[in-house]
Enzyme design. Structure first.
Site, PDB file in Angstrom:
ATOM      1  CB  VAL A   7      -7.127   8.101   1.213  1.00 11.60           C
ATOM      2  CG1 VAL A   7      -7.047   7.505   2.452  1.00 11.60           C
ATOM      3  CG2 VAL A   7      -7.194   9.878   1.046  1.00 11.60           C
ATOM      4  CG  ASN A   9      -7.150  -0.147   2.159  1.00 14.72           C
ATOM      5  OD1 ASN A   9      -8.413  -0.040   2.485  1.00 14.72           O
ATOM      6  ND2 ASN A   9      -7.746  -1.110   0.725  1.00 14.72           N
ATOM      7  CB  SER A  10      -0.738   0.507   2.910  1.00 12.07           C
ATOM      8  OG  SER A  10      -1.920  -0.967   2.708  1.00 12.07           O
ATOM      9  CG  HIS A  11       1.321   3.432   1.567  1.00  9.81           C
ATOM     10  ND1 HIS A  11       1.838   2.354   0.650  1.00  9.81           N
ATOM     11  CD2 HIS A  11       2.997   4.185   2.492  1.00  9.81           C
ATOM     12  CE1 HIS A  11       2.495   1.928   1.822  1.00  9.81           C
ATOM     13  NE2 HIS A  11       3.450   2.604   2.484  1.00  9.81           N
ATOM     14  CB  VAL A  13      -0.376   8.270  -3.534  1.00 13.78           C
ATOM     15  CG1 VAL A  13       0.499   9.213  -4.746  1.00 13.78           C
ATOM     16  CG2 VAL A  13       0.076   7.295  -3.213  1.00 13.78           C
ATOM     17  N   GLY A 111     -13.351   0.782  -6.379  1.00 15.18           N
ATOM     18  CA  GLY A 111     -12.898   1.658  -5.929  1.00 15.18           C
ATOM     19  C   GLY A 111     -13.079   2.614  -6.486  1.00 15.18           C
ATOM     20  CG  ASP A 113      -8.510   2.983  -6.459  1.00 16.59           C
ATOM     21  OD1 ASP A 113      -9.607   1.952  -5.446  1.00 16.59           O
ATOM     22  OD2 ASP A 113      -7.951   1.574  -4.758  1.00 16.59           O
ATOM     23  CB  THR A 189      14.266 -21.156   3.603  1.00 16.49           C
ATOM     24  OG1 THR A 189      13.974 -22.830   4.071  1.00 16.49           O
ATOM     25  CG2 THR A 189      12.793 -20.114   3.912  1.00 16.49           C
TER      26      THR A 189
END
Length: 261
Positions: A7, A9-11, A13, A111, A113, A189
């Site tokens: 788990v 912060n964004s995804h 798996v 962490g 992970d 840009t």
């Protein structure tokens, strides 16, 4: 079968292993409002699509950097797999028996992970190594040839940097960077942002690997593995990445579970 979950912060798996082989895996958004029952609805449907019966799951392991979701996942495992699990749901922390010693000043700050990635990377190289994880943040993790996790560095991630450019400036747009730039000098840009992100983060990797490697083992080439959603995107722009493994964390979770069961 083992259900392994990382788990972020964004995804999130998740993957299912059978006899140590990864037979299915998924990458979904980490939704902090999910309940255990909602996880069941979503993942049991994914099991069905992959031809996996929930009754086959007899092992569960999770690493999480989101405490609220960690407890939800444990609740899901206990409620839906509790009677068939061999042992309790396993939660990875700095106190877990992973085969890697965490010798940082404050091990509890590391962490889960990052520890899991280090376990999988050690299995690959079994020597001094660096793991680069392209997640919400970009982390560099250092493990020496004595299986000791030394620490590392943390940097703003690619997505965060793109969001900051678009959100904190008046004229810079949010752009996609999944296509190679035609040249380094951007003549528009969008091209300038594209080139700056890809070559810039590639240069970040090479410089940090050089600095960290010199501190770990002077005059030696340190093996480096990259993981995370944007690892393959940056690989062509960094000379020091020896391998890319998007599933490194899942493999580390499987190794830790096998070690403890």
């Amino acid at each position: 079968m083992l259900l392994a979950v990382d788990v972020g912060n964004s995804h999130t798996v998740a993957g299912v292993f059978q006899d140590n082989n990864l037979v299915a895996h998924w990458r979904l958004t980490s939704d902090r409002d999910r309940t255990a029952d909602e996880l069941a609805i979503r993942y049991h449907a994914l099991f069905q699509l992959a031809g996996i019966s929930p009754e086959q799951i007899n092992g569960f392991i999770v690493s999480s950097v989101v405490p609220a979701l960690e407890s939800v996942w444990i609740g899901y495992a206990e409620k839906y797999f509790g009677d068939q699990l061999r042992g309790k749901p396993f939660v990875v922390s700095h106190l877990s028996d992973t085969g890697i010693s965490v010798i940082t000043k404050h091990p509890s700050e590391v962490g889960a992970d990052r520890i899991v990635n280090s376990v999988a990377a050690w299995e690959m190289f079994q020597d001094n190594l660096i793991v680069v994880d392209f997640g919400t943040a970009i982390t560099f993790d250092c493990v020496n040839n004595r299986r000791q996790y030394l620490g590392g560095t943390i940097h703003p991630g690619i997505g965060i940097s793109l969001d900051a450019l678009a959100g904190r400036t008046a004229k810079l747009p949010r752009v996609s960077i999944d296509c190679p730039p035609r040249q380094i000098i951007g003549t528009t840009t969008v091209a300038a942002i594209h080139s700056g992100m890809l070559y810039g983060f590639g240069g970040l990797v090479d410089r940090m690997v050089q600095l960290l490697g010199n501190e770990m083992a002077p005059n030696k080439r340190i093996k480096t593995v990259a993981t995370g959603g944007m690892a393959r995107l940056i690989q062509p722009y960094a000379r020091t990445i020896d391998a890319v493994n998007p599933l490194l964390t899942l493999e580390g979770l499987q190794l830790i579970h096998a070690r403890n069961h």
